[in-house]
Design a protein around this motif. Structure first.
Motif, PDB file in Angstrom:
ATOM      1  N   ASN A 532       0.732  -1.098  -0.066  1.00  0.00           N
ATOM      2  CA  ASN A 532      -0.126   0.068  -0.146  1.00  0.00           C
ATOM      3  C   ASN A 532       0.811   1.256  -0.018  1.00  0.00           C
ATOM      4  N   THR A 533       2.018   1.089  -0.085  1.00  0.00           N
ATOM      5  CA  THR A 533       3.006   2.061  -0.104  1.00  0.00           C
ATOM      6  C   THR A 533       2.575   3.132  -1.326  1.00  0.00           C
ATOM      7  N   ASN A 534       2.625   4.446  -1.100  1.00  0.00           N
ATOM      8  CA  ASN A 534       2.260   5.639  -1.938  1.00  0.00           C
ATOM      9  C   ASN A 534       3.767   5.803  -2.791  1.00  0.00           C
ATOM     10  N   LEU A 535       3.743   5.686  -3.867  1.00  0.00           N
ATOM     11  CA  LEU A 535       4.904   5.952  -5.007  1.00  0.00           C
ATOM     12  C   LEU A 535       4.605   7.320  -5.491  1.00  0.00           C
ATOM     13  N   CYS A 536       5.787   8.267  -5.285  1.00  0.00           N
ATOM     14  CA  CYS A 536       6.072   9.563  -5.766  1.00  0.00           C
ATOM     15  C   CYS A 536       7.315   9.628  -6.484  1.00  0.00           C
ATOM     16  N   GLY A 537       7.656  10.821  -7.054  1.00  0.00           N
ATOM     17  CA  GLY A 537       8.635  11.415  -7.706  1.00  0.00           C
ATOM     18  C   GLY A 537       8.863  10.398  -9.068  1.00  0.00           C
ATOM     19  N   ILE A 538      10.306  10.049  -9.049  1.00  0.00           N
ATOM     20  CA  ILE A 538      10.641   9.275 -10.381  1.00  0.00           C
ATOM     21  C   ILE A 538      10.425   7.864 -10.274  1.00  0.00           C
ATOM     22  N   VAL A 539       9.825   7.502  -9.084  1.00  0.00           N
ATOM     23  CA  VAL A 539       9.432   5.902  -8.990  1.00  0.00           C
ATOM     24  C   VAL A 539       8.003   5.901  -9.112  1.00  0.00           C
ATOM     25  N   LYS A 540       7.150   6.830  -9.230  1.00  0.00           N
ATOM     26  CA  LYS A 540       5.684   6.793  -9.564  1.00  0.00           C
ATOM     27  C   LYS A 540       5.175   6.113 -10.794  1.00  0.00           C
ATOM     28  N   GLY A 541       4.500   5.096 -10.556  1.00  0.00           N
ATOM     29  CA  GLY A 541       4.012   4.179 -11.533  1.00  0.00           C
ATOM     30  C   GLY A 541       4.920   3.175 -11.911  1.00  0.00           C
ATOM     31  N   LEU A 542       6.202   3.015 -11.245  1.00  0.00           N
ATOM     32  CA  LEU A 542       6.937   1.835 -11.751  1.00  0.00           C
ATOM     33  C   LEU A 542       6.434   0.708 -10.856  1.00  0.00           C
ATOM     34  N   PRO A 543       6.659  -0.655 -11.632  1.00  0.00           N
ATOM     35  CA  PRO A 543       6.425  -1.889 -10.906  1.00  0.00           C
ATOM     36  C   PRO A 543       7.609  -1.948  -9.776  1.00  0.00           C
ATOM     37  N   LEU A 544       6.708  -2.584  -8.772  1.00  0.00           N
ATOM     38  CA  LEU A 544       7.847  -3.111  -7.433  1.00  0.00           C
ATOM     39  C   LEU A 544       8.946  -3.775  -7.664  1.00  0.00           C
ATOM     40  N   PRO A 545      10.108  -3.605  -7.349  1.00  0.00           N
ATOM     41  CA  PRO A 545      11.363  -4.412  -7.453  1.00  0.00           C
ATOM     42  C   PRO A 545      10.975  -6.150  -6.805  1.00  0.00           C
ATOM     43  N   ALA A 546      11.884  -6.824  -7.289  1.00  0.00           N
ATOM     44  CA  ALA A 546      11.480  -8.337  -6.944  1.00  0.00           C
ATOM     45  C   ALA A 546      11.593  -8.286  -5.530  1.00  0.00           C
ATOM     46  N   SER A 547      10.879  -9.086  -4.540  1.00  0.00           N
ATOM     47  CA  SER A 547      10.607  -9.180  -3.316  1.00  0.00           C
ATOM     48  C   SER A 547      11.635  -9.710  -2.560  1.00  0.00           C
ATOM     49  N   TYR A 548      12.140  -9.669  -1.519  1.00  0.00           N
ATOM     50  CA  TYR A 548      13.065 -10.124  -0.610  1.00  0.00           C
ATOM     51  C   TYR A 548      12.486 -11.330  -0.418  1.00  0.00           C
ATOM     52  N   THR A 549      13.197 -12.374  -0.121  1.00  0.00           N
ATOM     53  CA  THR A 549      12.767 -13.918   0.232  1.00  0.00           C
ATOM     54  C   THR A 549      13.536 -14.333   1.674  1.00  0.00           C
TER      55      THR A 549
END
Length: 549
Positions: A532-549
Motif C-alpha cells: 500500500n506504499t504511496n509512490l511519488c517522484g521518479i518511481v511513481k507508476g513503476l512496478p515494484l522490485p523483486a521481493s526479498y525472500t
C-alpha cells in the motif's frame, strides 16, 4: 522473528506483512482535519485528530500490531512519525520525508507497525511542512507484556502529560517567516496537554489523585525549541523510565525535559488533600515562560497555593542532572538482549562520526546543517530511490566527512546521507559551537548516551565515557558550547533520520539520513516494501522490485 511465521493479508490496509502468528492486532481510524482552538487565549487554526487537540493517546503493548488508517482531510500533504518507535526492519512506517511519500490531500494511508520488544513513553507528530506548529501530536505508550514484570508496583492510574512551547501564529505564517529568511524568535507561551493555565485562575483539574495512592505520569516535551523544567508543588517525582529504558529510581524535585524527550515518573499522593500545581517553565531562553495545570486530590475543594516552586538556574544544574541518570541493569524488561548482559563498553568502535551543528546564510536566507551541509528533502524519498536502485539520480552518499574541518565557513544545500555498514558499532559525537541549547534524535534505534561535557571533543575525552550503565535512549541534548557522545550498533536495516529536535533548525536543514543496507537483501534483515506504499517522484507508476525472500 521467533516462532512460526505467518503471512497475513490485512484487507483493511491492503498490504502484506510478515508477523508473529500470535501477536494481536489493534485497528484505529484517524481523521485529520483543521479546527479552531485557543491554547493561549487567542483563536487559531489547529490540526485535530478525530476532533481532538492534542490527538488521542495511542495505547499499545510490546509486540502488538498497531494499524492506524489516517485520512488526510487537510488541504496539503501530510505525514505522521512515531517518535522513538524503532520499526525494526521496517523503516517504511517511519513517516518522514526520507522514507515515505506524503499522504495527498483528501486521501488516506494505513500505517502498520509493531513495537517489537519495546516498552516506554513516546509520542507521534506530523513531519510535513510545519504542521507540528499547528498540532497533530499525541501520546504513544507501549506497555510491558504481562510475562515481563516492571521494577515497580502497578500504579493506581497512568497519565500522559504533553508539555511544549507554543506560537500563536499559524503554521502557514510561521513557514512563510522561515522561507523568507527570517527567524521565529521566542515562543508565545507554554502548554500542558494543549492548555495554558494561570496561577489563581479557575483551572479545571487535568488529573485527580486519591490520597495515599501512587500514579504514573508520562512526561513528553512535544514543543519546538525550548527545554522545559517540570515540577509539582510539594511532591517528589520518582524517575522510573526514560525513552524506553528503566532507570535507577532516584527522586527529583524537578526535571529538565529537553525537546523530543519523554520521562515516566511515579508520584504518590502523600500530602494534604487539596489542589496542587504542576508547573512547566522554559529554560535557557532570554525570557522565562511558564504555565500551570491543576492536580486535584479526590474530594478536595481547597485551591492550590499561589507560591510556585522555583525554576533551576543555569545549565550546569541540568548537566549534573543528566549525569545522575543511570540505566537499571537488573530490571527484567525489553533491552538489547533479554538477559541484560549487553556490555556495550567492551565493543570496539569501528567508526567515529563527528556532527558539528552549522549555521550560515545561503542566498540571503538562514540555513542550518551538519558539517557544512544543509539537508534538503527530495521529491523522491531517499529510501524509495535506493530500493528501486535509482539512488544516483536523487542523492549522493557521504557528502560530509566523518571528521569535519576545524573551521566550517560555507554551507551547501543538498541531500545529506551517510552510508553506514550493517551491524557496525559506531560512535557519534554531536558538537555544538553555538550559545543555544540543542537536542538531537535518531530514528530506528536506541543508543547509549555515554557523555556530555563543555568544550570541544577530542579522542582523549573517551576516558570520561560511562561505559557501564548509560541510559539506552533515542534523544540526547547538547548544551551550549558543548558536546555529547553516543554509541550504538547499526543493526536495523533501513533509511533512518538524524535530526535536530529544534523544529526551526530541522526545517531549515539541520538533519541527515543514515542508510543501513543489509548485503543479504533478505527478509531476515528487512521487510519488503508494503503493497500500500504511496509512490511519488521518479518511481511513481513503476512496478515494484523483486521481493526479498
Amino acid at each position: 522473528m521467533e516462532g512460526r511465521l505467518l503471512t497475513v493479508l490485512v484487507c483493511l490496509v491492503s498490504t502484506v506483512a510478515i508477523v508473529n502468528a500470535g501477536d494481536p492486532y489493534f485497528f484505529y481510524t484517524w481523521n485529520v482535519t483543521y479546527g479552531t482552538a485557543s491554547p493561549l487565549g487567542v483563536p487559531q487554526k489547529v490540526i485535530l485528530i478525530n476532533g481532538q487537540f492534542p490527538g488521542p493517546n495511542l495505547n499499545s503493548t510490546s509486540n502488538n500490531n498497531v494499524v492506524v488508517n489516517v485520512f488526510n482531510n487537510l488541504d496539503e500533504p501530510f505525514l505522521l512519525t512515531w517518535s522513538g518507535i524503532q520499526h525494526r526492519k521496517n523503516c517504511w512506517q517511519d513517516g518522514v520525508a526520507g522514507t515515505s511519500c506524503p499522504i495527498p490531500a483528501g486521501q488516506n494511508f494505513t500505517y502498520h507497525f509493531q513495537p517489537k520488544d519495546q516498552i516506554g513513553s513516546y509520542f507521534y507528530y506530523p513531519t510535513t511542512s510545519l504542521h507540528r506548529f499547528a498540532g497533530g501530536f499525541g501520546g504513544l505508550r507501549v506497555n510491558s507484556r504481562l510475562l515481563i514484570p516492571v521494577p515497580y508496583a502497578d500504579p493506581e492510574d497512568d497519565y500522559t502529560v504533553l508539555i511544549g512551547d507554543w506560537y500563536t501564529s499559524g503554521h502557514t505564517a510561521l513557514k512563510n517567516f522561515l522561507d523568507s529568511g527570517r527567524t521565529l524568535g521566542l515562543p508565545n507561551g507554554v502548554l500542558i496537554n494543549g492548555k495554558s493555565g494561570k496561577v489563581g485562575g479557575k483551572n479545571e483539574p487535568l488529573f485527580t489523585m486519591k490520597p495515599g495512592k501512587t500514579y504514573k505520569y508520562r512526561l513528553c516535551n512535544v514543543g519546538f525549541k525550548s527545554t522545559l523544567n517540570f515540577r509539582i508543588q510539594n511532591h517528589k517525582m520518582k524517575l522510573v523510565e526514560m525513552e524506553g529504558s528503566h532507570v535507577l529510581q532516584n527522586d527529583y524535585d524537578s526535571l529538565d525535559v529537553h525537546v523530543g524527550q519523554c520521562f515516566s515518573v511515579l508520584v504518590t499522593a502523600n500530602q494534604e488533600a487539596k489542589d496542587y500545581y504542576m508547573v512547566a517553565s522554559t529554560r535557557f531562553l532570554k525570557k522565562e515562560l511558564s504555565t500551570v495545570g491543576v492536580i486535584r486530590y479526590a474530594g478536595s475543594n481547597v485551591q492550590a497555593s499561589t507560591e510556585l516552586p522555583k525554576t533551576p538556574v543555569g545549565w550546569a544544574w541540568s548537566l549534573n542532572q543528566f549525569r545522575s541518570f543511570r540505566w537499571n541493569l537488573t530490571a527484567s524488561a525489553a533491552r538489547p538482549n533479554p538477559q541484560g548482559s549487553y556490555h556495550y563498553g567492551k565493543i570496539n568502535i569501528t567508526r567515529s562520526i563527528k556532527l558539528v551543528n552549522t549555521k550560515n546564510v545561503v542566498d540571503g536566507k538562514v540555513r542550518y546543517g551538519f558539517n557544512g551541509v544543509s539537508h534538503v528533502d527530495t521529491e523522491t524519498p531517499l529510501k524509495l530511490a535506493e530500493y528501486f536502485q535509482m539512488a544516483e539520480k536523487v542523492f549522493k552518499y557521504d557528502v560530509i566527512k566523518d571528521e569535519p574541518a576545524a573551521q566550517i565557513t560555507a554551507l551547501t544545500v543538498q541531500p545529506n546521507v551517510l552510508n553506514i555498514t550493517f551491524r557496525t558499532f559506531v560512535e557519534i559525537i554531536f558538537e555544538n559551537h553555538e550559545k543555544s541549547m540543542e537536542s538531537f534524535h535518531l530514528d530506528g534505534y536506541s543508543f547509549f548516551a555515554v557523555a556530555s561535557e563543555p568544550g570541544r571533543w577530542t579522542p582523549e575525552k573517551r576516558k570520561n565515557y560511562n561505559l557501564l550503565d548509560a541510559v539506552s535512549r533515542h534523544t540526547v541534548q547538547v548544551y551550549p558550547k558543548s558536546w555529547s557522545a553516543i554509541l550504538l550498533t547499526f543493526d536495523n536495516a533501513g533509511m533512518w533520520n538524524i535530526r535536530s529536535e529544534n523544529l526551526e533548525r530541522r526545517y531549515l536543514g539541520q538533519q541527515l539520513y543514515v542508510s543501513v543496507l543489509s548485503p543479504e537483501k533478505s527478509l531476515r534483515d528487512e521487510y519488503n516494501i508494503p503493497l500500500n506504499t504511496n509512490l511519488c517522484g521518479i518511481v511513481k507508476g513503476l512496478p515494484l522490485p523483486a521481493s526479498y525472500t
